[in-house]
Scaffold this active site. Structure first.
Site, PDB file in Angstrom:
ATOM      1  N   SER A  91     -37.564  13.917 141.203  1.00  0.00           N
ATOM      2  CA  SER A  91     -37.543  15.149 140.412  1.00  0.00           C
ATOM      3  C   SER A  91     -38.853  15.883 140.618  1.00  0.00           C
ATOM      4  O   SER A  91     -39.887  15.269 140.917  1.00  0.00           O
ATOM      5  CB  SER A  91     -37.369  14.820 138.921  1.00  0.00           C
ATOM      6  OG  SER A  91     -37.656  15.949 138.112  1.00  0.00           O
ATOM      7  N   TYR A 123     -40.226   9.749 131.656  1.00  0.00           N
ATOM      8  CA  TYR A 123     -39.308  10.134 132.730  1.00  0.00           C
ATOM      9  C   TYR A 123     -40.095  10.648 133.938  1.00  0.00           C
ATOM     10  O   TYR A 123     -39.839  10.243 135.079  1.00  0.00           O
ATOM     11  CB  TYR A 123     -38.352  11.209 132.220  1.00  0.00           C
ATOM     12  CG  TYR A 123     -37.429  11.765 133.280  1.00  0.00           C
ATOM     13  CD1 TYR A 123     -36.299  11.065 133.680  1.00  0.00           C
ATOM     14  CD2 TYR A 123     -37.692  13.003 133.867  1.00  0.00           C
ATOM     15  CE1 TYR A 123     -35.450  11.573 134.652  1.00  0.00           C
ATOM     16  CE2 TYR A 123     -36.852  13.517 134.834  1.00  0.00           C
ATOM     17  CZ  TYR A 123     -35.731  12.803 135.224  1.00  0.00           C
ATOM     18  OH  TYR A 123     -34.899  13.315 136.199  1.00  0.00           O
ATOM     19  N   LYS A 127     -40.380   9.233 137.833  1.00  0.00           N
ATOM     20  CA  LYS A 127     -40.077  10.048 139.009  1.00  0.00           C
ATOM     21  C   LYS A 127     -41.236  10.032 140.008  1.00  0.00           C
ATOM     22  O   LYS A 127     -41.016  10.084 141.217  1.00  0.00           O
ATOM     23  CB  LYS A 127     -39.742  11.478 138.592  1.00  0.00           C
ATOM     24  CG  LYS A 127     -38.487  11.609 137.735  1.00  0.00           C
ATOM     25  CD  LYS A 127     -37.220  11.339 138.532  1.00  0.00           C
ATOM     26  CE  LYS A 127     -36.540  10.061 138.233  1.00  0.00           C
ATOM     27  NZ  LYS A 127     -35.272   9.866 138.970  1.00  0.00           N
TER      28      LYS A 127
END
Length: 238
Positions: A91, A123, A127
């Site tokens: 991401s 998160y 990533k």
């Protein structure tokens, strides 16, 4: 699965990336039943508070560590079937990520608290791990017939936010309908990395919008990538 895909060659096998035991069980079943592996797409992703079956932070455990173990256990099969590819869905959030090695090793939350912001930070951290994993994997696979890539798929209307609270999900609905891609559109960069001819020289690199892109500074740190790999090996008992 036939009704959903229209393809009678789709085979379902149970796999929970939040359980290292499940990863090992899946690989055993796969290797016993499937003669070859040409493309591995590491696509699972979660955001939210909690822990995996092994006690790791949920985002780190599922988004990175489960994929790390899965890929390593399948590498021999990928090498036998080369040219083959490993594609990991990262991401753009990796740019805000940090590598918290002491917290990884202690099996505690990578960030403290349960706020939405803390969940999003965890998160982004996971990533960054995806990007670093791909970089070190490429270094280790240099000279073999396996290439690997990571990517930002874009902003997509999926069930990634399903672990958020109900009111948070309700707030996201109008935003998702107005601004987010549908899953088919969001899969295009993944498909590009899996299928595009001639991109093997870019193994270890990062793509977005079906094109090669530069990663954040931490994502280009070979020493950081190597350390993450070594820590991950210990955590996954490889």
């Amino acid at each position: 699965r036939l009704q959903e895909s229209g393809n009678n060659q789709v085979v379902f096998m149970q796999l929970d990336l939040g359980s290292l035991e499940s990863v090992r069980s899946f690989v055993k079943t796969f290797l016993e039943t499937e003669p070859r592996l040409d493309i591995l797409i590491n696509n699972a992703g979660v955001v939210g508070h909690g822990h995996t079956d092994d006690g790791f932070d949920l985002a780190f455990g599922v988004n990175h560590l489960g994929h790390f173990l899965l890929t390593n256990l399948l590498l021999e099969s990928l090498q036998k079937c080369g040219p083959s590819r490993v594609v990991t869905v990262a991401s753009i959030g990796h740019r805000r990520g940090k590598a918290h090695f002491p917290l990884m090793t202690s099996k505690k939350d990578l960030v403290s608290g349960q706020s939405t912001w803390c969940n999003l930070q965890a998160y982004c951290d996971s990533k960054l791990c995806n990007v670093l994993f791909t970089r070190e994997l490429a270094n280790r696979l240099e000279g073999t017939s396996v290439s690997c890539f990571c990517l930002h798929p874009g902003y997509i209307n999926t069930e990634l936010s399903r672990s958020l609270s109900l009111w948070q999900q309700l707030l996201l609905i109008p935003f998702a309908k107005l601004f987010l891609q549908d899953p088919e559109g969001g899969a295009q960069t993944t498909l590009h990395c899996a299928l595009q001819k001639g991109i093997e020289p870019f193994s270890g690199r990062y793509f977005s919008n079906c094109a090669l892109q530069q990663v954040g500074a931490k994502g280009r740190d070979d020493a950081l990538a190597k350390k993450l790999w070594e820590v991950s090996e210990r955590l996954a008992s490889l």
